[in-house]
Write a protein that holds these residues in place. Structure first.
Motif, mmCIF file in Angstrom:
data_model
loop_
_atom_site.group_PDB
_atom_site.id
_atom_site.type_symbol
_atom_site.label_atom_id
_atom_site.label_comp_id
_atom_site.label_asym_id
_atom_site.label_seq_id
_atom_site.Cartn_x
_atom_site.Cartn_y
_atom_site.Cartn_z
ATOM 1 N N TRP A 401 48.561 22.259 15.596
ATOM 2 C CA TRP A 401 48.787 22.475 14.177
ATOM 3 C C TRP A 401 47.859 23.553 13.630
ATOM 4 O O TRP A 401 46.672 23.572 13.954
ATOM 5 C CB TRP A 401 48.576 21.178 13.396
ATOM 6 N N ASP A 402 48.393 24.413 12.774
ATOM 7 C CA ASP A 402 47.572 25.376 12.048
ATOM 8 C C ASP A 402 46.899 24.663 10.881
ATOM 9 O O ASP A 402 47.557 23.930 10.136
ATOM 10 C CB ASP A 402 48.428 26.527 11.516
ATOM 11 N N ALA A 403 45.593 24.899 10.720
ATOM 12 C CA ALA A 403 44.827 24.249 9.649
ATOM 13 C C ALA A 403 45.158 22.759 9.587
ATOM 14 O O ALA A 403 45.694 22.262 8.596
ATOM 15 C CB ALA A 403 45.121 24.919 8.302
ATOM 16 N N PRO A 404 44.860 22.016 10.644
ATOM 17 C CA PRO A 404 45.342 20.634 10.764
ATOM 18 C C PRO A 404 44.814 19.687 9.700
ATOM 19 O O PRO A 404 45.411 18.636 9.474
ATOM 20 C CB PRO A 404 44.851 20.216 12.158
ATOM 21 N N MET A 405 43.700 20.020 9.032
ATOM 22 C CA MET A 405 43.152 19.127 8.029
ATOM 23 C C MET A 405 43.700 19.407 6.633
ATOM 24 O O MET A 405 43.369 18.700 5.682
ATOM 25 C CB MET A 405 41.624 19.225 8.012
ATOM 26 N N GLU A 406 44.549 20.423 6.492
ATOM 27 C CA GLU A 406 45.112 20.773 5.196
ATOM 28 C C GLU A 406 46.537 20.245 5.070
ATOM 29 O O GLU A 406 47.235 20.056 6.064
ATOM 30 C CB GLU A 406 45.101 22.295 4.998
ATOM 31 N N PHE A 407 46.946 20.036 3.805
ATOM 32 C CA PHE A 407 48.300 19.578 3.517
ATOM 33 C C PHE A 407 49.189 20.799 3.351
ATOM 34 O O PHE A 407 49.176 21.464 2.319
ATOM 35 C CB PHE A 407 48.300 18.727 2.240
ATOM 36 N N ALA A 415 60.154 29.138 10.553
ATOM 37 C CA ALA A 415 60.630 29.331 11.930
ATOM 38 C C ALA A 415 59.466 29.689 12.832
ATOM 39 O O ALA A 415 58.630 30.525 12.496
ATOM 40 C CB ALA A 415 61.682 30.434 11.975
ATOM 41 N N GLY A 416 59.430 29.047 13.976
ATOM 42 C CA GLY A 416 58.347 29.306 14.922
ATOM 43 C C GLY A 416 57.156 28.416 14.715
ATOM 44 O O GLY A 416 56.244 28.372 15.522
ATOM 45 N N GLY A 417 57.122 27.661 13.592
ATOM 46 C CA GLY A 417 56.031 26.735 13.357
ATOM 47 C C GLY A 417 56.400 25.346 13.808
ATOM 48 O O GLY A 417 56.960 25.137 14.874
ATOM 49 N N GLY A 418 56.119 24.355 12.950
ATOM 50 C CA GLY A 418 56.456 22.982 13.290
ATOM 51 C C GLY A 418 57.825 22.582 12.797
ATOM 52 O O GLY A 418 58.148 21.394 12.738
ATOM 53 N N GLY A 419 58.636 23.576 12.394
ATOM 54 C CA GLY A 419 59.933 23.258 11.817
ATOM 55 C C GLY A 419 60.824 22.458 12.730
ATOM 56 O O GLY A 419 61.673 21.705 12.272
ATOM 57 N N GLY A 420 60.660 22.625 14.040
ATOM 58 C CA GLY A 420 61.493 21.880 14.969
ATOM 59 C C GLY A 420 60.958 20.506 15.294
ATOM 60 O O GLY A 420 61.597 19.747 16.023
ATOM 61 N N VAL A 421 59.783 20.152 14.766
ATOM 62 C CA VAL A 421 59.158 18.866 15.063
ATOM 63 C C VAL A 421 59.702 17.809 14.115
ATOM 64 O O VAL A 421 59.717 18.000 12.896
ATOM 65 C CB VAL A 421 57.625 18.960 14.936
ATOM 66 N N ASP A 422 60.142 16.692 14.661
ATOM 67 C CA ASP A 422 60.686 15.617 13.844
ATOM 68 C C ASP A 422 59.857 14.350 14.044
ATOM 69 O O ASP A 422 58.970 14.299 14.899
ATOM 70 C CB ASP A 422 62.148 15.370 14.208
ATOM 71 N N VAL A 423 60.169 13.322 13.250
ATOM 72 C CA VAL A 423 59.386 12.083 13.279
ATOM 73 C C VAL A 423 60.103 10.977 14.046
ATOM 74 O O VAL A 423 59.679 9.817 13.994
ATOM 75 C CB VAL A 423 59.098 11.598 11.840
ATOM 76 N N LYS A 424 61.181 11.303 14.772
ATOM 77 C CA LYS A 424 62.049 10.280 15.337
ATOM 78 C C LYS A 424 61.711 9.901 16.774
ATOM 79 O O LYS A 424 62.530 9.333 17.486
ATOM 80 C CB LYS A 424 63.494 10.734 15.231
#
Length: 486
Positions: A401-407, A415-424
């Motif tokens: 994660w980029d800047a993992p402690m920030e909201f 695109a290219g970030g965490g957009g493809g990551v899901d919670v399922k």
């Protein structure tokens, strides 16, 4: 000095013992030495308590700090038991997917015994025919898409409730129990305030580190008083659930012929309990155990996630402004947000994902138990080892994660970030509901509830953060003046 000669029997005994010792020695000399197990890195345990001295009041944070020293796979000792902790997405994948069946069991705890009807619920029951049957029933009968769709009107009605906690409680009550049992006034088995305390106590006791679970020979002392509280909590819930089941039984007895139609999940469970073809019978305690899983898993968890989301939105007004802009563009100001609108609100979905990343309701997934020796990551995990997945650490991994402690919800839409990551449960970087066969079976409902409630809170109100600093300054000044002049 005189010596007594040994009898023939004594002499024969000595000879046989000497011969036995000689044979055992020869066998040991010819045996290949046992393979030495290679365990994951670990801090040195102390006698009796193991590494419990390193665990503070927030275990997931203590384990996070330890993992920075010992790596993403480490071994701890909690009292009498070895514990392996996974603190990276790759390690989580190994436990929850690659070797899921080896780590699918649950350790037996006092909470499972006393608060879930002797492991009768789905979450606490050990791996075996009863659990496999229960999982199939949840998927096929209780949380299938058709049943969730048929109860859409319940969720749409209750989203208008005035209190966040009551929205979730009322939805779960009407879906699971058939009506609102937790109300003020005569005829209710409990009040909303009392029930809220019952839920809070249930969650606390099922997540607390109970000394008796970790050092069994001290269990009878109940040094923390948890077992006493578990028994009291179980008694209160049993009173409530017996009231619910008695009403359902009475309604089923009044049916005409075979015309009775199940209208809620308790009705479904009672019908299943009557099914003679079940592999493992579901007793009355099983019905109550499953019902308690529904109530506990669906009430507090959703409310806490929405609270965290609103907290982050108020702390980050630019994110709140973007969410509002999306709402105004997609949905009329005069309309409430419906479930079918969520797919047209990608930024809101990103806000929910980011909230679940930073603030998972269960920062440590419910412990698992290793059923057989497994080689994993170059290390040996032995049967009987307890397994913890620290999703709190995984969701803060700077390599993922980029800047993992920030909201930053944007990382789920760029695109290219965490957009493809899901919670399922398929992306091990983000596991608020767990993964594998033991993942939360109510995920679909929980996700719907959080998204719709949060969307309507954002869409229907103008939010701003109260400036407490000014209020505190005035209060302190008032105290100083009072001290000086009176």
């Amino acid at each position: 000095m005189e010596f007594a000669l040994p009898s023939s029997t004594s002499f024969l005994t000595v000879v046989l013992a000497a011969a036995l010792c000689f044979i055992v020695t020869i066998i040991r000399l010819h045996q290949r030495p046992k393979r030495k197990h290679k365990l994951p890195p670990a801090p040195r345990p102390r006698p009796l308590i193991g590494n419990l001295n390193l665990i503070g009041t927030l275990p997931h944070r203590s384990i996070y700090e330890l993992s920075s020293l010992y790596g993403p796979l480490m071994c701890l000792r909690f009292g009498s038991f070895p514990v392996v902790v996974a603190s990276s997405a790759d390690m989580a994948r190994s436990f929850l997917k690659t070797h899921d069946l080896a780590f699918i069991d649950r350790p037996k705890t006092a909470a499972g015994k006393y608060t879930t009807y002797n492991y009768s619920g789905l979450f606490s029951s050990p791996y075996g025919p009863y659990w496999r049957q229960g999982r199939k029933l949840w998927q096929a009968e209780l949380f299938n898409a058709r049943r969730l769709a048929s109860l859409h009107h319940v969720r749409a009605d209750e989203v208008r409730s005035e209190h966040l906690y009551m929205v979730n409680l009322n939805v779960i009550s009407r879906m699971v129990l058939g009506k609102k049992y937790v109300v003020d006034g005569a005829g209710s088995p409990t009040t909303p305030e009392e029930f809220s305390r019952m839920i809070d106590e249930h969650f606390f006791l099922n997540g607390a580190l109970n000394v008796g679970d970790l050092i069994p020979w001290l269990g009878w002392l109940d040094v923390q008083g948890y077992v006493k509280r578990m028994k009291r909590s179980a008694k209160m819930f049993d009173h409530f659930l017996e009231y619910v089941l008695d009403e359902h039984d009475e309604r089923r007895r009044r049916r005409d012929g075979n015309e009775f139609v199940a209208k809620d999940m308790v009705d479904v469970l009672l019908e299943l309990a009557d099914d003679p073809n079940l592999e493992v019978p579901i007793e009355r305690d099983g019905v109550k155990g499953f019902t308690l899983d529904f109530i506990g898993g669906g009430t507090d968890t959703s409310a806490v996630t929405v609270e965290w989301a609103m907290s982050e939105l108020l702390r980050n007004p630019e994110v709140l402004a973007k969410a509002n802009e999306e709402m105004d563009r997609v949905i009329s100001r005069e309309c409430l947000v419906e479930e079918e609108d969520i797919t047209r609100l990608p930024y809101l979905e990103a806000v929910v994902k980011e909230t679940m990343r930073l603030h998972p309701v269960g920062p440590l997934l419910t412990p698992r138990l290793c059923r057989e020796d497994v080689s994993l990551g170059g290390y040996d995990i032995l049967a009987g080892t307890r397994v913890l997945i620290n999703v709190w650490t995984i969701s803060r991994d700077p390599d993922v994660w980029d800047a993992p402690m920030e909201f930053r919800p944007e990382q789920f839409v760029i695109a290219g970030g965490g957009g493809g990551v899901d919670v399922k449960g398929q992306d091990f970087e983000l596991l608020p509901f767990g993964s594998g066969r033991r993942m939360c079976p109510g995920m679909s409902l929980g996700l719907k509830m959080v998204q719709v409630i949060l969307a309507n809170l954002v869409h229907a109100f103008a939010w701003r953060l109260v400036l407490y600093v000014h209020c505190c300054f005035v209060l302190v000044l008032d105290c100083v003046v009072s001290f000086l002049f009176f």
